[in-house]
Design an enzyme around this catalytic site. Sequence first.
Site, PDB file in Angstrom:
ATOM      1  N   CYS A  89       9.861 -13.685   5.450  1.00 27.55           N
ATOM      2  CA  CYS A  89       8.558 -13.415   4.826  1.00 27.55           C
ATOM      3  C   CYS A  89       8.551 -12.225   3.868  1.00 27.55           C
ATOM      4  O   CYS A  89       8.011 -12.305   2.780  1.00 27.55           O
ATOM      5  CB  CYS A  89       7.510 -13.106   5.887  1.00 27.55           C
ATOM      6  SG  CYS A  89       7.305 -14.346   7.130  1.00 27.55           S
ATOM      7  N   GLU A 119       1.883 -18.150  -3.426  1.00 26.05           N
ATOM      8  CA  GLU A 119       3.028 -18.957  -3.872  1.00 26.05           C
ATOM      9  C   GLU A 119       3.695 -18.486  -5.156  1.00 26.05           C
ATOM     10  O   GLU A 119       4.891 -18.702  -5.353  1.00 26.05           O
ATOM     11  CB  GLU A 119       2.556 -20.392  -4.135  1.00 26.05           C
ATOM     12  CG  GLU A 119       2.006 -21.092  -2.935  1.00 26.05           C
ATOM     13  CD  GLU A 119       1.333 -22.381  -3.360  1.00 26.05           C
ATOM     14  OE1 GLU A 119       1.946 -23.432  -3.227  1.00 26.05           O
ATOM     15  OE2 GLU A 119       0.195 -22.311  -3.852  1.00 26.05           O
TER      16      GLU A 119
HETATM   17  S1  FES Z   1      10.163 -13.584   9.382  1.00 21.58           S
HETATM   18 FE1  FES Z   1       9.976 -11.475   9.044  1.00 21.58          FE
HETATM   19  S2  FES Z   1       7.877 -11.191   8.995  1.00 21.58           S
HETATM   20 FE2  FES Z   1       8.060 -13.353   9.126  1.00 21.58          FE
END
Ligand code: FES
Length: 1345
Positions: free
Chosen positions: A154, A1276
């Site tokens: 993320c 995105e």
């Molecule tokens: S995988 Fe690291 S914050 Fe989602």
Amino acid sequence: MLGLPQSDELVFFVNGRKVIERNADPEVTLLTFLRKNLGLTGTKYACGRGSCGACTVMVSKCDPVSKKIRHFSITACLVPICSLYGAAVTTVEGVGSIKTKLHPVQERIAKSHGTQCGFCTPGMVMSMYTLLRNHPQPSEEQLMEALGGNLCRCTGYRPILESGKTFCMESNGCQQKGAGGCCLAQGEEDSSSLCRSTDISTELFAKDEFQPLDPTQELIFPPELLRLAENPEERTLTFHGERVTWISPGTLKDLLELKVKHPEAPLVLGNTSLGPAMKSQGHVHPILLSPVRISELSMVSTTSEGLTIGAGCSLAQVKDILAERVSELPEEKTQTYRALLKHLKSLAGQQIRNMASLGGHIISRHCYSDLNPILAVGNATLNLISAGGARQVPLSEHFLAGLASADLRPEEVLESVHIPHSQKGELVSAFRQAQCQHNAWAHVNAGMRVLLKEGTDTIEDLSIAFGGLGAATVSARQSCQQLRGRRWNELMLDEACRLLLDEVSLPGSAPGGRVEFKRTLVVSFLFKFYLQVLQTLKPLAERPSAPDGLRYPDVSDPFLSGLEDLSVTVPQGVQRYQSVDSRQPLQDPVGRPIMHLSGLKHATGEAMFCDDIPRVEKELFMALVTSTRAHAKIISIDLSKALELPGVVDVITAEDIPGTNGTEDEKLLAVDEVLCVGQIICAVAAETDVQAKRAIEEIKITYEDLEPVIVTIEDAIKHNSFLCPEKKLEQGNIEEAFEKVDQIVEGEVHVGGQEHFYMETQRVLVIPKTEDNELDIYVSTQDPAHVQKTVSSTLNIPSNRITCHVKRVGGGFGGKVGKSAVFGAIAAVGAIKTGHPVRLVLDREDDMLITGGRHPLFGKYKVGFMNNGRIKALDIECFINGGCTLDDSEQVTEFLVLKLENAYKIRNLRFRGRACMTNLPSNTAFRGYGFPQGTLVTESCITAVAAKCGLLPEKVREKNMYKTVDKTIYKQAFSPENLIRCWDECLDKSSFGSRRKQVEAFNKKNYWKKKGLAIIPMKFSVGFGATSYHQAAALVHIYTDGSVLVTHGGNELGQGIHTKMLQVASRELKIPMSYMHICETSTATVPNTIATAASIGSDVNGRAVQNACQILLKRLEPIIKKNPEGSWENWIEAAFEQRISLSATGYFRGYKAFMDWEKGEGDPFPYYVYGAACSEVEIDCLTGAHKKIRTDIVMDACCSLNPAIDIGQVEGAFIQGMGLYTTEELKYSPEGVLYSRGPDDYKIPTITDVPEEFNVSLLPASQTPVNIYSSKGLGESGMFLGSSVFFAITDAVAAARRERDIAEDFTVESPATPEWVRMACADRFTEMIPRDDPKTFRPWSIPIA
Ligand code: FES
Ligand SMILES: Cc1cc2nc3c(=O)[nH]c(=O)nc-3n(C[C@H](O)[C@H](O)[C@H](O)COP(=O)(O)OP(=O)(O)OC[C@H]3O[C@@H](n4cnc5c(N)ncnc54)[C@H](O)[C@@H]3O)c2cc1C
Ligand code: FES
């Protein structure tokens, strides 16, 4: 464990508490034990193979030799609990908690915005925590090393690193870093335009709020274990499991006797080789011998001849031992040690290096072993020991090839390894090339050693060994023998290349593929070695005492660039955003960098994900049986054996579905026919996950293969196999325009697919209730309403009986929009049929196999342009590989075609798109939804035009960009003002002009290294193309104590939607966020929600929350007016007394999206996000490696609701995009079988892939779009900006090709892997490799785009 012999007690500590396990099962890993037995769910499962770091914990042990306590990180998924006798384990729960006290590591990672979905966070915390236990003030390099084995999908790593840097020696003073200094020191331009400006901030968190690190507060090593280590028990410990017995002798003598008794039993040290092998091959060793308590295996001794290292030493210990020897001994003696050290830095992640033993590494003889080639050429010897005595065998090619005469005997154990010092005149070198620089198995690696006759350039001895080319390390003995006596010169090099290519030949169909690349690496590495030797010899030849005639070939400066490998440095950077107006009330959080609501819970492991829900009574576990054929008729399914297995309760097939089995197009469970490998056929429900997984192996399915099997886009076109009609947009008169242009170029672009690789795999828990067919479904999804609907139709139960709950999702990226409903429905059928709750948690392998991902794309373009770079006509035709069912492929095709023009105004256009039907798992939504693939075609066109015109690509981009208010190809009006602003600011911030010159100057001076620079503009339309998707609802309750419960239709995927929603509610109700809470997203509170996707989650839900709050405030107004000085609590109390409803539903009726495909006109999107990114890279033309030197992003967030979250989205998406375009490569067999099913062979970016300098600026607000508080959705768009790295790489490749006089217009292929880069930088080495006629062999893998 009835009927099993008596086991010893397994004693170890977890978080300071003693654990005594009387029936320890050797097959149980620490991860399972922590999560299931101890309920410590902070430690996560994400891959089960030691490759992602989500399960990192710290182990502390008292070293049997030094008696010192060693703290080291490990991956709990690979550690059998039986190996932990006498160890202390610390998990994230033991480090700190919100309820008691946070540890500074936890506090800082959360407050530095280092968590998004939070699934990787406990692992990150544990890696950092372990580092700090060993080094309270580490260096930034140590920090990078510690985090190298932890994946995050993320954040893009920057904020995680930032939080860790606050503990580092180098980190002091200004937050604005920039090589450790303040941004004010970065040049006048910068300081005047930004730092001195009052409304631009570069601080996303306040460092001075952090608690200091106090190492004295840490958990102590349990005294009981200390006493145990001081007086080690010598008795053998035995642990009996159902299938495996673990024997841990206390003395070497006992071990050797056991080895005589059980010659077949492997030794388990780190279990990093045995563990994954047992898992993937399903192989069980009935007896495992664990020598961890035997001190002889950890001994290290040095003599004047060399170094002897115990086989039980971990690779991390070996690294430290070698580093120490290198610092003590003269360079000439440490050549082999230096070469080993080089590879030990990049071999796996820190956790694996802590666990893996030297002995296990050598004995495993993996073909990709990084150390064996060096040990082999360094003449290492293996000291073997058995009950019969000791002996030495050389770590020779025969040993590596596993020849019985040179191998260990079954009763022998490797005690230690002797690595001799190198001698004077000897040079040893190590080489490796992998998909990325760190934490990736090498495609090819090598160890090379030469000894030249003293004072001459004549080869006295030469050894070369390669990894990655066969079943084990291969030695080039014959070539080396033939080269002895030859002089070290070009002639020798040519001859050596020829000999090597002959000796270590690789068939075209070799497993692992990349055959021509590997062949090229063989000779490229040799050339690097050749240069290195020349370089070290040069000073000798220049000495006055050098013998007459001793001359070495002179290597001119540009060619010396082949010498050094690309280094990895610690990323630095600045994030800029507009701070809120100083008049904004302090209580109002909108526009401020507020920490993610769950940040602290992520960091302490207290955040609950779907599979962290404790086991419910009578719960069953489900495992899925999937097709092994790409296209076949199912002849029979034999469940009998599986049903007989202990614990198996039932097998669910299509016949058990009470309602509808998916759709006609996409069945939940296959009936009669399978359309791809990985299609779900049936599912086993058993009492435990282990039983369910064992049972699926016993289900026998017979198939009859059907024709055709279509895997590639090319095949699909040939067979006219499409999922939906063509989508087309046209403007102007393209044919006429082509006739009037100066030049026309045609080209092809291939973009590979992408795996979502959310860290939390797909999971669901279905709990049937006793009354009225009610079901509670806890599911990791982006679309609970869709899960509810699908379960409803599958079970034939109305939706009002089914409640889906989503607390949080460990990453979605589009992969949990549609697919999670399939798993929810199958689990629900199991729950209804058995009457038990059913839990389904996909293994990473199954998740990657079953779920599909981003659509691979093949694009053809024809572009007509004038010599000044003005494009007059552009015709693009794209085909995407949709897989076997429609899923989202039609919409992806539409979006692709709608967005192809990107930022360019071209009068005559024709865009066509088509989704191919193939026998692959169905591809689906993925961040960007076709835009990142399609627009790569457009940008490749521009690059090609620039090359033909002899212009710089950025000039052609600029020339063709939208400049004024205009209409898109589909006639939607828009203003490109912010596009231009982003572009100009990005050019300015990146100092593009001067750096372009520097890059050119560098390239002139360096033949084997090239730099590339690219700047890419972006116009990204957000939103769904359908009006019904532009709506949202919220439910806000105010309780009589004044606390507020907010519920809305968005799901928390890590993107911080709940945080933003509370920011909105806080502004509207004018009370601090601390009054508010969001519990979960549930279909019972907010019905008929739309998927949280398409970047508009916060837009639409924010408006719904705003609406609900405004309704409530309006109701409260009379009371407030009456008592303006009263407190919130007073007003709420009064409202209750006056019978005013304190609950309100908010609703937002959003954008009316419209598109008429017949006319090619519409207003499909509510607004555009603009951006620009500039990236600079350096490539190594000999290996194909690249490093990212710098990236500058300018993104138009308008008025960001939360700049920390938005910058996090931009950075995370950028790094994910970078992965798409550089390293993430899905490999399929010609039969349609996906090989890449885990992080070992599918490389998402790691922390070492972050650009060395990474600057992100949010464009200061100007325009007011339709959105809540003028914000924009940034979920995105950043993805496509990752292509700036791709174009920087192709820019560098083009520079290399220009210099080598090779045509610049090459077929564009993404990802730009080392393989692609190396082969595109064609040279004498690529020319000399043998090429196979494609008709003569069946390749291991085929490209599907
Ligand atoms: S995988 Fe690291 S914050 Fe989602
Ligand atoms: C995620 C991951 C990434 C990796 N990346 C890399 C990489 O980039 N480069 C690389 O080279 N390697 C890599 N590896 C492989 C790793 O180096 C080996 O798995 C490791 O060194 C094996 O050591 P171990 O102690 O875990 O062996 P185990 O798994 O415990 O044992 C392996 C084998 O060795 C035998 N054995 C062990 N010790 C002895 C002994 N003293 N005497 C006799 N037999 C013995 C055992 O019987 C067993 O058959 C990676 C592994 C993982 C899991
Ligand atoms: S490393 Fe253990 S789950 Fe990935």
